[in-house]
Write a protein that holds these residues in place. Structure first.
Motif, short mmCIF file in Angstrom:
data_model
loop_
_atom_site.label_atom_id
_atom_site.label_comp_id
_atom_site.label_asym_id
_atom_site.label_seq_id
_atom_site.Cartn_x
_atom_site.Cartn_y
_atom_site.Cartn_z
N ARG A 72 0.85 -1.20 0.00
CA ARG A 72 0.00 0.00 0.00
C ARG A 72 0.88 1.24 0.00
O ARG A 72 1.81 1.36 0.80
CB ARG A 72 -0.89 0.00 1.24
CG ARG A 72 -1.85 1.17 1.30
CD ARG A 72 -2.69 1.11 2.58
NE ARG A 72 -3.51 2.28 2.70
CZ ARG A 72 -3.11 3.43 3.23
NH1 ARG A 72 -1.90 3.56 3.70
NH2 ARG A 72 -3.93 4.46 3.29
N SER A 73 0.58 2.17 -0.88
CA SER A 73 1.31 3.42 -0.96
C SER A 73 0.90 4.34 0.18
O SER A 73 -0.29 4.61 0.37
CB SER A 73 1.04 4.12 -2.30
OG SER A 73 1.55 5.44 -2.27
N GLU A 74 1.87 4.81 0.94
CA GLU A 74 1.58 5.80 1.98
C GLU A 74 1.28 7.16 1.36
O GLU A 74 0.67 8.01 2.00
CB GLU A 74 2.76 5.91 2.94
CG GLU A 74 2.95 4.70 3.81
CD GLU A 74 4.08 4.86 4.79
OE1 GLU A 74 4.41 6.01 5.17
OE2 GLU A 74 4.66 3.84 5.19
N LYS A 75 1.68 7.34 0.12
CA LYS A 75 1.46 8.62 -0.56
C LYS A 75 -0.01 8.84 -0.92
O LYS A 75 -0.56 9.91 -0.67
CB LYS A 75 2.31 8.68 -1.83
CG LYS A 75 2.23 9.99 -2.56
CD LYS A 75 3.20 10.04 -3.73
CE LYS A 75 3.14 11.38 -4.43
NZ LYS A 75 4.12 11.44 -5.52
N ASP A 76 -0.66 7.81 -1.48
CA ASP A 76 -2.04 8.00 -1.93
C ASP A 76 -2.99 6.86 -1.57
O ASP A 76 -4.15 6.88 -1.95
CB ASP A 76 -2.08 8.26 -3.43
CG ASP A 76 -1.69 7.06 -4.27
OD1 ASP A 76 -1.38 5.99 -3.70
OD2 ASP A 76 -1.70 7.19 -5.50
N GLY A 77 -2.50 5.85 -0.85
CA GLY A 77 -3.36 4.75 -0.42
C GLY A 77 -3.65 3.71 -1.48
O GLY A 77 -4.43 2.79 -1.26
N SER A 78 -3.02 3.83 -2.63
CA SER A 78 -3.25 2.84 -3.69
C SER A 78 -2.52 1.54 -3.37
O SER A 78 -1.64 1.49 -2.51
CB SER A 78 -2.80 3.39 -5.04
OG SER A 78 -1.40 3.64 -5.02
N HIS B 27 -10.52 -1.81 -4.72
CA HIS B 27 -9.92 -1.28 -3.50
C HIS B 27 -10.65 -1.85 -2.27
O HIS B 27 -10.01 -2.30 -1.32
CB HIS B 27 -9.99 0.25 -3.51
CG HIS B 27 -9.18 0.91 -2.44
ND1 HIS B 27 -7.88 1.29 -2.63
CD2 HIS B 27 -9.49 1.22 -1.16
CE1 HIS B 27 -7.42 1.83 -1.51
NE2 HIS B 27 -8.39 1.80 -0.60
N TRP C 155 6.12 2.60 0.27
CA TRP C 155 5.19 1.49 0.27
C TRP C 155 5.33 0.70 1.56
O TRP C 155 6.42 0.60 2.11
CB TRP C 155 5.46 0.56 -0.91
CG TRP C 155 5.18 1.19 -2.23
CD1 TRP C 155 6.06 1.89 -3.00
CD2 TRP C 155 3.94 1.18 -2.94
NE1 TRP C 155 5.44 2.33 -4.15
CE2 TRP C 155 4.14 1.90 -4.14
CE3 TRP C 155 2.69 0.63 -2.69
CZ2 TRP C 155 3.13 2.08 -5.07
CZ3 TRP C 155 1.69 0.81 -3.62
CH2 TRP C 155 1.91 1.53 -4.81
N LYS D 88 5.05 6.46 -6.27
CA LYS D 88 4.13 6.43 -5.12
C LYS D 88 4.79 5.95 -3.83
O LYS D 88 4.11 5.47 -2.93
CB LYS D 88 2.93 5.55 -5.45
CG LYS D 88 2.10 6.12 -6.60
CD LYS D 88 0.87 5.28 -6.83
CE LYS D 88 0.03 5.88 -7.95
NZ LYS D 88 -1.24 5.17 -8.11
#
Length: 106
Positions: free
Chosen positions: A8-14, A70, A44, A41
């Motif tokens: 999971r990306s801490e930047k955008d939650g993807s 998601h 992670w 992104k």
């Protein structure tokens, strides 16, 4: 052992789904921008992991997970299939994960 992982990306939650023999090494590669698909992104975090005895089954599972929404991934991460749910213990209020022995470091 063969691992199918979701990070999971801490930047955008993807989420990013993948297959690896060494998931912690692979996570490190993602965070070191060694994958063009995940470089933008970072950082992670390991979000979900499943273990398989054979490569074919693991690769088939990865294909299935790549089609998940998601919401499906979030629900899956809370299920018994997520080995992290079974084995990672959290320390203190900061919830720093302790990596389980079966996952190894390399």
């Amino acid at each position: 052992m063969f691992y199918v992982y979701i990070i999971r990306s801490e930047k955008d939650g993807s989420f990013y789904k993948g297959f690896s023999l060494q998931p912690l090494t692979r996570l490190q590669q993602h965070n070191n921008k060694e994958s063009k698909y995940t470089a933008a992104k970072i950082p992670w975090q390991l979000f979900h992991i499943e273990i398989f005895d054979n490569k074919t089954t693991a690769l088939k599972r990865e294909i299935v997970l790549k089609k998940y929404s998601h919401q499906q991934i979030v629900a899956l991460s809370k299920s018994f299939k997520n080995q992290l749910q079974h084995d990672i213990k959290y320390q203190g209020l900061g919830c720093s994960p302790v990596i389980p022995n079966w996952l190894g470091t390399g």
